[in-house]
Design a protein around this motif. Structure first.
Motif, PDB file in Angstrom:
ATOM      1  N   GLN A   6      19.955  38.157  40.943  1.00  8.63           N
ATOM      2  CA  GLN A   6      21.090  37.751  40.126  1.00  8.63           C
ATOM      3  C   GLN A   6      21.686  36.530  40.821  1.00  8.63           C
ATOM      4  O   GLN A   6      22.258  36.643  41.900  1.00  8.63           O
ATOM      5  CB  GLN A   6      22.109  38.887  40.036  1.00  8.63           C
ATOM      6  CG  GLN A   6      21.586  40.081  39.258  1.00  8.63           C
ATOM      7  CD  GLN A   6      22.588  41.206  39.181  1.00  8.63           C
ATOM      8  OE1 GLN A   6      22.409  42.258  39.788  1.00  8.63           O
ATOM      9  NE2 GLN A   6      23.649  40.992  38.421  1.00  8.63           N
ATOM     10  N   GLN A   8      24.098  34.488  40.015  1.00  6.27           N
ATOM     11  CA  GLN A   8      25.522  34.178  39.842  1.00  6.27           C
ATOM     12  C   GLN A   8      26.354  35.218  40.577  1.00  6.27           C
ATOM     13  O   GLN A   8      26.553  36.315  40.069  1.00  6.27           O
ATOM     14  CB  GLN A   8      25.881  34.193  38.359  1.00  6.27           C
ATOM     15  CG  GLN A   8      25.030  33.313  37.486  1.00  6.27           C
ATOM     16  CD  GLN A   8      24.974  33.830  36.052  1.00  6.27           C
ATOM     17  OE1 GLN A   8      24.846  35.028  35.822  1.00  6.27           O
ATOM     18  NE2 GLN A   8      25.055  32.930  35.080  1.00  6.27           N
ATOM     19  N   GLU A  10      29.540  35.232  41.010  1.00  5.70           N
ATOM     20  CA  GLU A  10      30.763  35.438  40.260  1.00  5.70           C
ATOM     21  C   GLU A  10      30.706  34.663  38.948  1.00  5.70           C
ATOM     22  O   GLU A  10      30.121  33.585  38.885  1.00  5.70           O
ATOM     23  CB  GLU A  10      31.987  34.966  41.061  1.00  5.70           C
ATOM     24  CG  GLU A  10      32.264  35.737  42.325  1.00  5.70           C
ATOM     25  CD  GLU A  10      33.526  35.238  43.007  1.00  5.70           C
ATOM     26  OE1 GLU A  10      33.953  35.874  43.989  1.00  5.70           O
ATOM     27  OE2 GLU A  10      34.080  34.205  42.575  1.00  5.70           O
ATOM     28  N   LEU A  21      25.429  36.872  31.607  1.00 10.18           N
ATOM     29  CA  LEU A  21      25.078  37.091  33.007  1.00 10.18           C
ATOM     30  C   LEU A  21      23.556  37.038  33.147  1.00 10.18           C
ATOM     31  O   LEU A  21      22.842  37.653  32.360  1.00 10.18           O
ATOM     32  CB  LEU A  21      25.596  38.451  33.481  1.00 10.18           C
ATOM     33  CG  LEU A  21      27.070  38.761  33.235  1.00 10.18           C
ATOM     34  CD1 LEU A  21      27.446  40.098  33.850  1.00 10.18           C
ATOM     35  CD2 LEU A  21      27.959  37.655  33.743  1.00 10.18           C
ATOM     36  N   THR A 110      26.737  40.661  39.992  1.00  8.28           N
ATOM     37  CA  THR A 110      27.577  39.541  39.565  1.00  8.28           C
ATOM     38  C   THR A 110      28.966  40.086  39.279  1.00  8.28           C
ATOM     39  O   THR A 110      29.113  41.024  38.494  1.00  8.28           O
ATOM     40  CB  THR A 110      27.027  38.882  38.285  1.00  8.28           C
ATOM     41  OG1 THR A 110      25.747  38.309  38.555  1.00  8.28           O
ATOM     42  CG2 THR A 110      27.984  37.802  37.790  1.00  8.28           C
TER      43      THR A 110
END
Lengths: 116, 113
Positions: A6, A8, A10, A21, A110
């Motif tokens: 993942q 990202q 945030e 996401l 995230t």
């Protein structure tokens, strides 16, 4: 070995808007399951949505939907009409459907912030 | 229907002490799991079980032991606690009938001092 990424750490979204996401995974298998889990500040992990790799149709659960791209090994989560209660940590997860596929592998997560 | 019940919710241990984290599920799931979640991180698998009497190691089994004498219960034993075991511990269960998605317990926050 399978991995889940993942990219990202945030994300933030305005209330009532849409956010996506990202999740990518690495596997040599053709049959597997993919999941998104939500962990709000209460810490309780909740299953949001599930996708079976052999199904081409993208899974949908109310305001949550996925974009499953098997060839690209991508599994993104779209949250529509974001609500304050959607603020949480979201984890993407992979589980093999083959023999010995008893374990689910999680991404790092995230964190989603929802602005009023 | 209680789902997955974990006890205790919080615990502080001194270095070298031992304890057992309890996990029970009432959904008749064959598969049960123990994960740990370190601050700001994802979940790492400690041990898992595919049925009563059958257990196996996950990614980070050192310092832990499990047993599965019944379908319902899957306790996690910490022997000789170390500061590196400070974490939040989650128990989970799953079944083919529910598409292998996990039902999680509410977690145990363990601090080793």
């Amino acid at each position: 070995a399978q991995t889940v990424t993942q990219s990202q750490p945030e994300m933030s979204v305005q209330e009532a808007e849409t956010v996506t996401l990202s999740c990518t995974y690495d596997t040599s298998e053709s049959d597997y399951y993919l999941f998104w889990y939500k962990q709000p500040p209460s810490r309780q992990m909740i299953l949001v949505i599930r996708q079976e790799a052999y199904k081409q149709q993208n899974a949908t659960e109310n305001r949550f939907s996925v974009n499953f791209q098997k060839a690209a090994k991508s599994f993104s989560l779209k949250i529509s009409d974001s609500q304050l209660g959607d603020a949480a940590m979201y984890f993407c997860a992979y589980r093999s459907a083959g023999t010995g596929g008893f374990k689910t592998i999680f991404g790092a997560g995230t964190r989603l912030f929802v602005k009023a | 229907n209680a789902g997955v019940t974990q006890t205790p919710k919080f615990r502080i241990l001194k270095i070298g002490q031992s304890m057992t984290l309890q996990c029970a599920q009432d959904m008749n799931h064959n598969y049960m799991y123990w994960y740990r979640q370190d601050p700001g991180m994802g979940l790492k698998l400690i041990y898992y079980s595919v049925g009563a009497g059958i257990t196996d190691k996950g990614e980070v089994p050192n310092g832990y032991n499990v047993s599965r004498s019944t379908t319902e219960d899957f306790p996690l034993r910490l022997e000789l606690a170390a500061p590196s075991q400070t974490s939040v511990y989650f128990c989970a269960s799953s079944s083919p009938q529910q598409g292998y998605g996990y039902t999680f317990g509410s977690g145990t926050r363990l601090t080793v001092v």
